[in-house]
Design a protein around this motif. Structure first.
Motif, short mmCIF file in Angstrom:
data_model
loop_
_atom_site.label_atom_id
_atom_site.label_comp_id
_atom_site.label_asym_id
_atom_site.label_seq_id
_atom_site.Cartn_x
_atom_site.Cartn_y
_atom_site.Cartn_z
N VAL A 160 0.84 -1.20 0.00
CA VAL A 160 0.00 0.00 0.00
C VAL A 160 0.87 1.25 0.00
O VAL A 160 0.58 2.22 -0.71
CB VAL A 160 -0.96 0.00 1.21
N ARG A 161 1.95 1.24 0.77
CA ARG A 161 2.85 2.39 0.77
C ARG A 161 3.46 2.61 -0.61
O ARG A 161 3.63 3.74 -1.06
CB ARG A 161 3.95 2.20 1.82
N THR A 162 3.77 1.52 -1.31
CA THR A 162 4.32 1.62 -2.65
C THR A 162 3.30 2.25 -3.60
O THR A 162 3.63 3.14 -4.40
CB THR A 162 4.74 0.24 -3.18
N LEU A 163 2.06 1.79 -3.53
CA LEU A 163 1.01 2.31 -4.40
C LEU A 163 0.72 3.79 -4.10
O LEU A 163 0.45 4.57 -5.03
CB LEU A 163 -0.26 1.48 -4.25
N LEU A 164 0.79 4.15 -2.83
CA LEU A 164 0.63 5.57 -2.47
C LEU A 164 1.76 6.39 -3.04
O LEU A 164 1.54 7.48 -3.59
CB LEU A 164 0.58 5.72 -0.95
N ALA A 165 2.98 5.88 -2.92
CA ALA A 165 4.15 6.60 -3.43
C ALA A 165 4.10 6.75 -4.94
O ALA A 165 4.53 7.78 -5.48
CB ALA A 165 5.43 5.87 -3.02
N ARG A 166 3.57 5.75 -5.62
CA ARG A 166 3.45 5.82 -7.08
C ARG A 166 2.31 6.73 -7.53
O ARG A 166 2.18 7.04 -8.71
CB ARG A 166 3.21 4.42 -7.65
N GLY A 167 1.47 7.14 -6.60
CA GLY A 167 0.35 8.00 -6.95
C GLY A 167 -0.81 7.25 -7.58
O GLY A 167 -1.69 7.87 -8.20
N LEU A 168 -0.86 5.93 -7.41
CA LEU A 168 -1.93 5.12 -8.01
C LEU A 168 -3.15 5.02 -7.10
O LEU A 168 -4.25 4.72 -7.56
CB LEU A 168 -1.41 3.73 -8.35
N ILE A 169 -2.97 5.23 -5.79
CA ILE A 169 -4.08 5.27 -4.84
C ILE A 169 -3.89 6.47 -3.92
O ILE A 169 -2.80 7.05 -3.87
CB ILE A 169 -4.17 3.97 -4.01
N HIS A 170 -4.93 6.81 -3.21
CA HIS A 170 -4.83 7.90 -2.25
C HIS A 170 -5.75 7.62 -1.07
O HIS A 170 -6.67 6.80 -1.17
CB HIS A 170 -5.21 9.25 -2.90
N GLU A 171 -5.48 8.27 0.05
CA GLU A 171 -6.32 8.12 1.22
C GLU A 171 -7.65 8.81 0.96
O GLU A 171 -7.70 9.92 0.44
CB GLU A 171 -5.64 8.71 2.45
N ALA A 172 -8.74 8.12 1.35
CA ALA A 172 -10.07 8.63 1.05
C ALA A 172 -10.94 8.67 2.29
O ALA A 172 -12.07 8.18 2.30
CB ALA A 172 -10.72 7.77 -0.03
N GLY A 173 -10.41 9.23 3.36
CA GLY A 173 -11.20 9.36 4.57
C GLY A 173 -11.09 8.16 5.48
O GLY A 173 -10.25 7.28 5.31
N THR A 174 -12.00 8.12 6.45
CA THR A 174 -11.99 7.08 7.48
C THR A 174 -13.20 6.18 7.35
O THR A 174 -14.32 6.67 7.14
CB THR A 174 -11.97 7.71 8.88
N ASP A 175 -12.99 4.89 7.48
CA ASP A 175 -14.09 3.94 7.44
C ASP A 175 -14.94 4.11 8.69
O ASP A 175 -14.41 4.05 9.81
CB ASP A 175 -13.54 2.51 7.37
N PRO A 176 -16.25 4.32 8.57
CA PRO A 176 -17.09 4.59 9.73
C PRO A 176 -17.21 3.41 10.68
O PRO A 176 -17.48 3.59 11.87
CB PRO A 176 -18.45 4.93 9.11
N GLU A 177 -17.00 2.19 10.19
CA GLU A 177 -17.15 1.02 11.05
C GLU A 177 -15.88 0.70 11.84
O GLU A 177 -15.92 0.49 13.04
CB GLU A 177 -17.55 -0.20 10.21
N SER A 178 -14.76 0.67 11.15
CA SER A 178 -13.52 0.26 11.80
C SER A 178 -12.66 1.43 12.26
O SER A 178 -11.80 1.27 13.11
CB SER A 178 -12.69 -0.61 10.83
N GLY A 179 -12.87 2.61 11.67
CA GLY A 179 -12.02 3.75 12.00
C GLY A 179 -10.72 3.77 11.24
O GLY A 179 -9.91 4.69 11.40
N GLY A 180 -10.48 2.75 10.39
CA GLY A 180 -9.26 2.69 9.59
C GLY A 180 -9.33 3.60 8.38
O GLY A 180 -10.41 4.01 7.95
N THR A 181 -8.18 3.91 7.82
CA THR A 181 -8.12 4.75 6.64
C THR A 181 -8.59 3.97 5.41
O THR A 181 -8.19 2.83 5.21
CB THR A 181 -6.68 5.24 6.40
N SER A 182 -9.45 4.60 4.60
CA SER A 182 -9.92 3.99 3.36
C SER A 182 -9.08 4.48 2.19
O SER A 182 -8.51 5.58 2.24
CB SER A 182 -11.40 4.34 3.12
#
Length: 217
Positions: A160-182
């Motif tokens: 996931v860190r690699t995909l973030l670094a490549r700009g292919l994915i991005h953080e999209a807020g917080t999951d309301p159930e788990s509180g984890g980053t979506s």
């Protein structure tokens, strides 16, 4: 005559060692694995580094203290000690408190080096693990890291860190159930696939498990 370490001189059983008893309790923590001894500042600092390396978002002192089973005051002192240590050593990473928590960041002075690596990295091929993770995110977005891991059956933190670094994915807020980053895919992802929208993705979604039915780990 030399006295055995296991036998009392008068033939009685040796007294119970309270320290050994405490150690046996300590090692029962951690899901069956031996729990590290965090009595020294060095060990506590190392444990904090290990946890902060994998956090999804800045972690607060209370959460870190709960995870490490240590007093909040001691953990807070250790965090400041770590941050000062990285600064004093002119390390390429720094530990900063942002908002309500702590997280590792690359030091600003080395931003050109990091940017060059990321730009060069975008020309490199993605690994099979990265492609599989990207596919799960693309078809089940927004989705948390833990749900992606549940689908793939392996830890996906590094990917996931690699995909973030490549700009292919991005953080999209917080999951309301788990509180984890979506996470969601980016415009760059569509551009690289030659698509104008996610609706043009091949109909592969039915082949993937329903991550909504998988409990967060």
């Amino acid at each position: 005559m030399r006295v055995s370490s296991e036998t009392h001189p008068d033939g009685a059983e040796p007294p119970q060692d309270d320290t050994a008893t405490e150690q046996s309790v300590v090692t029962d923590r951690g899901g069956g694995r031996e729990w590290p001894d965090l009595a020294s500042d060095t060990a506590l600092d190392s444990a904090l580094e290990a946890v902060l390396l994998v956090v999804d978002s800045p972690a607060g002192e209370e959460l870190l203290a709960e995870v490490l089973d240590q007093p909040v005051a001691r953990v807070t002192t250790a965090l400041h000690r770590l941050a000062e240590g990285y600064t004093a050593a002119a390390s390429g990473i720094e530990l900063r408190r942002v908002g309500d928590g702590w997280r590792f960041y690359t030091r600003d002075v080395y931003a050109p080096v990091v940017e060059r690596y990321l730009l060069d990295g975008q020309r490199a091929k993605l690994t099979k693990a990265a492609l599989e993770t990207l596919a799960v995110i693309a078809y089940r977005q927004p989705v948390t890291r833990s749900k992606v891991a549940a689908v793939r059956g392996v830890n996906v933190d590094g990917v996931v860190r690699t995909l973030l670094a490549r700009g292919l994915i991005h953080e999209a807020g917080t999951d309301p159930e788990s509180g984890g980053t979506s996470y969601r895919t980016t415009e760059l992802f569509l551009e690289r696939l030659g698509l104008s929208s996610l609706r043009e993705l091949p109909p592969l979604a039915p082949l993937l498990p329903e991550v909504d039915a998988i409990d967060d780990v």
